[in-house]
Design an enzyme around this catalytic site. Structure first.
Site, PDB file in Angstrom:
ATOM      1  N   HIS A  92      -7.462   9.471   5.215  1.00  0.00           N
ATOM      2  CA  HIS A  92      -6.607   8.653   6.273  1.00  0.00           C
ATOM      3  C   HIS A  92      -6.727   8.756   7.721  1.00  0.00           C
ATOM      4  O   HIS A  92      -7.160  10.093   7.957  1.00  0.00           O
ATOM      5  CB  HIS A  92      -5.119   8.483   5.730  1.00  0.00           C
ATOM      6  CG  HIS A  92      -4.992   8.128   4.384  1.00  0.00           C
ATOM      7  ND1 HIS A  92      -4.316   8.598   3.427  1.00  0.00           N
ATOM      8  CD2 HIS A  92      -5.406   6.723   3.953  1.00  0.00           C
ATOM      9  CE1 HIS A  92      -4.214   8.142   2.471  1.00  0.00           C
ATOM     10  NE2 HIS A  92      -4.762   6.832   2.574  1.00  0.00           N
ATOM     11  N   GLY A  93      -6.835   7.839   8.389  1.00  0.00           N
ATOM     12  CA  GLY A  93      -6.706   8.029   9.794  1.00  0.00           C
ATOM     13  C   GLY A  93      -8.142   8.226  10.537  1.00  0.00           C
ATOM     14  O   GLY A  93      -9.235   7.741  10.034  1.00  0.00           O
ATOM     15  N   ASP A 147       2.272   5.344  -4.776  1.00  0.00           N
ATOM     16  CA  ASP A 147       1.453   6.797  -4.792  1.00  0.00           C
ATOM     17  C   ASP A 147       2.429   7.840  -5.143  1.00  0.00           C
ATOM     18  O   ASP A 147       3.146   8.190  -4.478  1.00  0.00           O
ATOM     19  CB  ASP A 147       1.237   6.689  -3.338  1.00  0.00           C
ATOM     20  CG  ASP A 147       0.609   8.120  -2.842  1.00  0.00           C
ATOM     21  OD1 ASP A 147       0.146   8.790  -3.810  1.00  0.00           O
ATOM     22  OD2 ASP A 147       0.013   7.926  -1.780  1.00  0.00           O
ATOM     23  N   ASN A 165     -10.024  -0.062   1.555  1.00  0.00           N
ATOM     24  CA  ASN A 165      -8.696   0.012   2.456  1.00  0.00           C
ATOM     25  C   ASN A 165      -9.266   0.217   3.802  1.00  0.00           C
ATOM     26  O   ASN A 165      -9.973   1.370   3.969  1.00  0.00           O
ATOM     27  CB  ASN A 165      -7.669   0.917   2.217  1.00  0.00           C
ATOM     28  CG  ASN A 165      -6.962   0.640   0.874  1.00  0.00           C
ATOM     29  OD1 ASN A 165      -7.331  -0.410   0.107  1.00  0.00           O
ATOM     30  ND2 ASN A 165      -6.067   1.349   0.669  1.00  0.00           N
ATOM     31  N   GLY A 218     -10.817   4.120   4.685  1.00  0.00           N
ATOM     32  CA  GLY A 218     -12.233   3.478   4.947  1.00  0.00           C
ATOM     33  C   GLY A 218     -12.622   3.498   6.484  1.00  0.00           C
ATOM     34  O   GLY A 218     -13.843   3.329   6.772  1.00  0.00           O
ATOM     35  N   ASP A 267       0.836  -1.094   0.105  1.00  0.00           N
ATOM     36  CA  ASP A 267       0.122   0.005  -0.114  1.00  0.00           C
ATOM     37  C   ASP A 267       0.749   1.157  -0.051  1.00  0.00           C
ATOM     38  O   ASP A 267       2.060   1.249   0.724  1.00  0.00           O
ATOM     39  CB  ASP A 267      -1.070   0.003   1.217  1.00  0.00           C
ATOM     40  CG  ASP A 267      -1.911   1.041   1.180  1.00  0.00           C
ATOM     41  OD1 ASP A 267      -2.361   1.434   0.178  1.00  0.00           O
ATOM     42  OD2 ASP A 267      -2.367   1.591   2.343  1.00  0.00           O
ATOM     43  N   HIS A 268       0.434   2.350  -0.758  1.00  0.00           N
ATOM     44  CA  HIS A 268       1.239   3.662  -0.876  1.00  0.00           C
ATOM     45  C   HIS A 268       2.786   3.328  -0.825  1.00  0.00           C
ATOM     46  O   HIS A 268       3.675   3.833  -0.075  1.00  0.00           O
ATOM     47  CB  HIS A 268       0.891   4.354   0.269  1.00  0.00           C
ATOM     48  CG  HIS A 268      -0.407   4.955   0.442  1.00  0.00           C
ATOM     49  ND1 HIS A 268      -0.683   6.022  -0.415  1.00  0.00           N
ATOM     50  CD2 HIS A 268      -1.392   4.367   1.140  1.00  0.00           C
ATOM     51  CE1 HIS A 268      -2.368   6.294  -0.113  1.00  0.00           C
ATOM     52  NE2 HIS A 268      -2.534   5.302   0.896  1.00  0.00           N
ATOM     53  N   HIS A 308      -9.734   4.807  -0.208  1.00  0.00           N
ATOM     54  CA  HIS A 308      -8.810   4.600   1.123  1.00  0.00           C
ATOM     55  C   HIS A 308      -9.610   5.409   2.061  1.00  0.00           C
ATOM     56  O   HIS A 308     -10.543   6.024   1.964  1.00  0.00           O
ATOM     57  CB  HIS A 308      -7.526   5.649   0.412  1.00  0.00           C
ATOM     58  CG  HIS A 308      -6.494   4.547  -0.255  1.00  0.00           C
ATOM     59  ND1 HIS A 308      -5.070   4.598   0.063  1.00  0.00           N
ATOM     60  CD2 HIS A 308      -6.814   4.012  -1.503  1.00  0.00           C
ATOM     61  CE1 HIS A 308      -4.830   3.662  -0.725  1.00  0.00           C
ATOM     62  NE2 HIS A 308      -5.577   3.411  -1.930  1.00  0.00           N
ATOM     63  N   GLU A 359      -2.809   6.411  -7.539  1.00  0.00           N
ATOM     64  CA  GLU A 359      -3.692   7.225  -7.115  1.00  0.00           C
ATOM     65  C   GLU A 359      -3.912   8.581  -7.667  1.00  0.00           C
ATOM     66  O   GLU A 359      -2.767   8.949  -8.154  1.00  0.00           O
ATOM     67  CB  GLU A 359      -3.615   7.481  -5.503  1.00  0.00           C
ATOM     68  CG  GLU A 359      -4.431   8.549  -4.788  1.00  0.00           C
ATOM     69  CD  GLU A 359      -4.142   8.571  -3.358  1.00  0.00           C
ATOM     70  OE1 GLU A 359      -3.775   7.709  -2.508  1.00  0.00           O
ATOM     71  OE2 GLU A 359      -4.174   9.608  -2.771  1.00  0.00           O
TER      72      GLU A 359
HETATM   73 ZN   LIG Z   1      -4.225   5.258   1.523  1.00  0.00          ZN
END
Ligand SMILES: [Zn+2]
Length: 276
Positions: free
Chosen positions: A178-179, A104, A228, A208, A82-83, A206, A134
């Site tokens: 994110h987060g 990314d 994600n 999620g 990922d990323h 992303h 992305e």
């Molecule tokens: Zn992400």
């Protein structure tokens, strides 16, 4: 059942009208919990780790464990980087047997994002691996809305980007972040629908963790195929570990280990059910 490409899992999900969960893992307990949930629900998943996590969970340790867990699982599992931020890490993941990589370069200008992504596609093809990229910037706006239009993926750009790079999956920015969200985000479903109409690659959501179950289902109906989940699993693991450590009696590592497995398992199970 075995280690499969992410592309095949996404095709399977589209045919079955569901989304496929991509669950971040950072240690053995998380790998075990995620696989256990997938096997119990007899549903394929993606195990993934982001490059920024590698300082805590080195790729040379995590990678073989993730690949082995996928091969030994009773359901199909794809193993995904990922990323990815550097070509070196992408190459290392492919060498370790990852069946999918995300690169990314979304913070670079459009043309440079295309050129860098093309390079990754070329490398991944030699391994038969899937590529996710992305476009737009996930996260950033405080309330998660798409008012800061520039951060949302531009549907026309998405079309061009997919055509010129030949990627297998596109991560979109539609107000997701994110987060932990301060409150459930307002996703720009109109933008998502337009991207879906203009591109024919599976789309990825992303950030999620914290999106409502209803919004997940709506996003999946509008072209999101891969979702994600990272933060929600980390939180769930910590919660179960805390509960155990606060419980009465003498504590030991083995019960703590089980609590961490259970925390991950519960969160992964919940999300697999939502994405069905
Ligand atoms: Zn992400």
């Amino acid at each position: 059942m075995s280690l499969v490409t992410m592309k095949s899992l996404m095709e399977q999900a589209v045919n079955n009208n569901r989304g496929v969960g991509a669950f971040s893992v950072g240690n053995m307990e998380m790998v075990k919990g995620a696989v256990q949930a997938a096997e119990e629900l007899d549903t394929p998943i993606i195990l993934q780790i982001a490059e920024v996590r590698l300082k805590h969970s080195p790729l040379e340790l995590m990678g073989p464990m993730m690949v082995h867990a996928a091969k030994a699982a009773k359901v199909d599992i794809a193993v995904h980087l990922d990323h990815g931020l550097t070509m070196d890490t992408v190459e290392e993941a492919l060498e370790l047997g990852f069946t999918s990589v995300m690169f990314d370069s979304s913070t670079y200008p459009f043309e440079e994002n295309i050129v860098r992504t093309q390079e990754v596609v070329k490398a991944a093809r030699q391994y038969g691996a899937t590529v996710e990229a992305e476009l737009g910037l996930v996260g950033g706006s405080e309330d998660g809305s798409c008012d800061h239009g520039i951060r949302c993926t531009n549907p026309e750009d998405a079309k061009l980007f997919c055509e010129r790079t030949g990627i297998d999956a596109l991560a979109v920015a539609i107000g997701n972040a994110h987060g932990n969200y301060p409150s459930a985000p307002k996703l720009a479903f109109d933008v998502l629908q337009e991207i879906h109409e203009k591109t024919n690659v599976p789309l990825v959501l992303h950030g999620g963790s914290g999106i409502t179950d209803g919004d997940f289902r709506k996003a999946i109906s509008l072209g999101i195929v891969k979702v994600n989940i990272a933060t929600a699993s980390f939180n769930s693991l910590v919660k179960r570990a805390e509960e155990y450590l606060r419980s009465d009696g003498k504590h030991n590592y083995f019960a703590l280990n089980e609590a961490m497995v259970r925390g991950t398992y519960e969160n992964v199970k919940h999300h697999i059910e939502v994405f069905q």
